[in-house]
Design an enzyme around this catalytic site. Structure first.
Site, PDB file in Angstrom:
ATOM      1  N   ASP A   1       0.781  -1.394  -0.113  1.00  0.00           N
ATOM      2  CA  ASP A   1       0.024   0.236   0.574  1.00  0.00           C
ATOM      3  C   ASP A   1       0.637   1.581  -0.211  1.00  0.00           C
ATOM      4  OD1 ASP A   1       1.194  -1.000   2.617  1.00  0.00           O
ATOM      5  OD2 ASP A   1      -1.082   0.955   3.262  1.00  0.00           O
TER       6      ASP A   1
ATOM      7  N   GLU B   1      -0.078  -0.798   5.780  1.00  0.00           N
ATOM      8  CA  GLU B   1       1.240  -0.388   6.666  1.00  0.00           C
ATOM      9  C   GLU B   1       0.885   1.457   6.469  1.00  0.00           C
ATOM     10  OE1 GLU B   1       4.892   1.423   7.646  1.00  0.00           O
ATOM     11  OE2 GLU B   1       4.141   1.862   5.803  1.00  0.00           O
TER      12      GLU B   1
END
Length: 380
Positions: A70, A135
């Site tokens: 991500d 994250e």
């Protein structure tokens, strides 16, 4: 089977995986790893997509890699000179969101792992990749979900390397063997509202809260420890929300953030904050409510065999002896440290989260070589 980490990074950048969107990044990795003989499992939780991949016997000593696909939002798209999701390579530079943080790191360790297992068959060794899509977000359903799933399914890593960017300026100059803890405290001071011309009829919470944050800001938490700099406390906001100049407000708020070393625990610091707030509240005869959240405890992977192995691999491939650092913010290593010894090593991070994020392609190739050497040495 040889994987080009530069091309894989470019392909991952073209997956628009802004948190919490998966964007096709984990699907791409799943396909490559499955073809190479890894057993892959999607460990999705809530809106977050995660992937766990293992090659070898789960009861064997396991070298783990952790990373995330991500990315943060692009911000002002008009400020970019390249397509943030184009994965364009120009003059030896790869451009795009995630080029540094950290699709390049994921591509490098996935490529190194695939290359290794298709060339070698260690009799007593296993490789595990734990890749998250959370994250850059709240980090509640990413690596934490993977670790929960591993515990429930008898999966374990013996040692783990997180592929976050760790080098400030030069490839190879720094690896992380620990991180500071992070704690945010929210204070709400409540008094009695009144007219500013008659302060004796009111109970002003502002001087009390100002006194509290001043005491906290001037306090020295410690002088540092053997592997950590001194802990820090920063006042990040002070607000009354009062537009009137002739009204004493009934309430005001302040927030502080503490980055703490291994001389403290989050619980100890919260108890200290509560005690300071209670004393000020008593002195000023007002109420002060305290609420605190801990993003992560401080941790340290003591220098030893695994730390030495990683440092030696970095030096062999870059010609630079990495400093063993605990600086910077937090990473998902804060969750893994309770599971197994963990260190971090990755690219130069100067452009991460910036407009026109980019990385020299030679660094990606170099990073794959570092990771391959780590794997090779670990199972030698």
């Amino acid at each position: 089977m040889t994987i080009d980490p530069i091309q894989l990074t470019a392909d991952l950048i073209r997956c628009e995986s802004v948190t919490p969107n998966e964007g096709g990044a984990l699907v791409l990795l799943d396909g490559l790893l499955t073809e190479a003989g890894f057993a892959c499992t999607r460990v999705d939780r809530g809106e977050t997509s995660n992937l766990f991949a293992r090659w070898g016997d789960k009861d064997a000593p396991t070298l783990g890699f952790n990373g995330h696909t991500d990315v943060v939002p692009v911000g002002d798209i008009d400020a970019w000179t390249k397509d943030p999701f184009g994965g364009e390579i120009s003059d030896g530079i790869l451009w795009g969101r995630g080029a540094t943080d950290m699709k390049s790191g994921v591509a490098a360790f996935a490529a190194a792992a695939i290359d290794y297992v298709t060339r070698n068959q260690p009799e007593n060794g296993s490789i595990a990749l734990a890749i998250t899509g959370d994250e850059e977000g709240d980090a509640t359903d990413g690596t934490v979900a993977l670790l929960d799933w591993m515990a429930a399914n008898g999966e374990r890593m013996t040692d783990c390397l997180v592929g976050e960017p760790t080098c400030p300026e030069t490839m190879g100059e720094m690896m992380k063997i620990g991180r500071r803890g992070s704690l945010t405290a929210y204070f709400t001071a409540r008094g009695v509202q009144g007219h500013s011309a008659y302060p004796h009829r009111a109970k002003n919470p502002i001087p009390a809260l100002a006194a509290l944050v001043d005491q906290l800001a001037r306090h020295s938490l410690d002088q540092g420890t053997s592997h950590f700099d001194p802990s820090t406390l920063a006042v990040t906001t002070f607000d009354t929300g009062n537009p009137a100049t002739n009204v004493i407000p009934a309430e005001c708020r302040a927030t502080v953030n503490i980055r703490f070393n291994d001389a403290h625990t989050g619980a100890e610091l919260i108890a200290w904050l509560d005690a300071k707030a209670a004393k000020v509240a008593e002195d000023f005869d007002i109420e002060i409510d305290t609420r605190a959240t801990i993003s992560g405890e401080s941790f340290l992977t003591e220098p030893g065999a695994f730390v030495d192995l990683v440092a030696q691999a970095v030096e062999a491939e870059t010609g630079v002896t990495p400093a063993l650092s605990t600086s910077g913010g937090t990473s998902d290593a804060r969750f893994i440290q309770a599971h197994c010894p963990v260190v971090e090593f990755g690219l130069v991070g100067k452009t991460m989260h910036k407009v026109d994020e980019h990385v020299p392609v030679e660094q990606i190739t170099q990073l794959k070589r570092v990771y391959f050497r780590i794997i090779e040495t670990y199972f030698a």
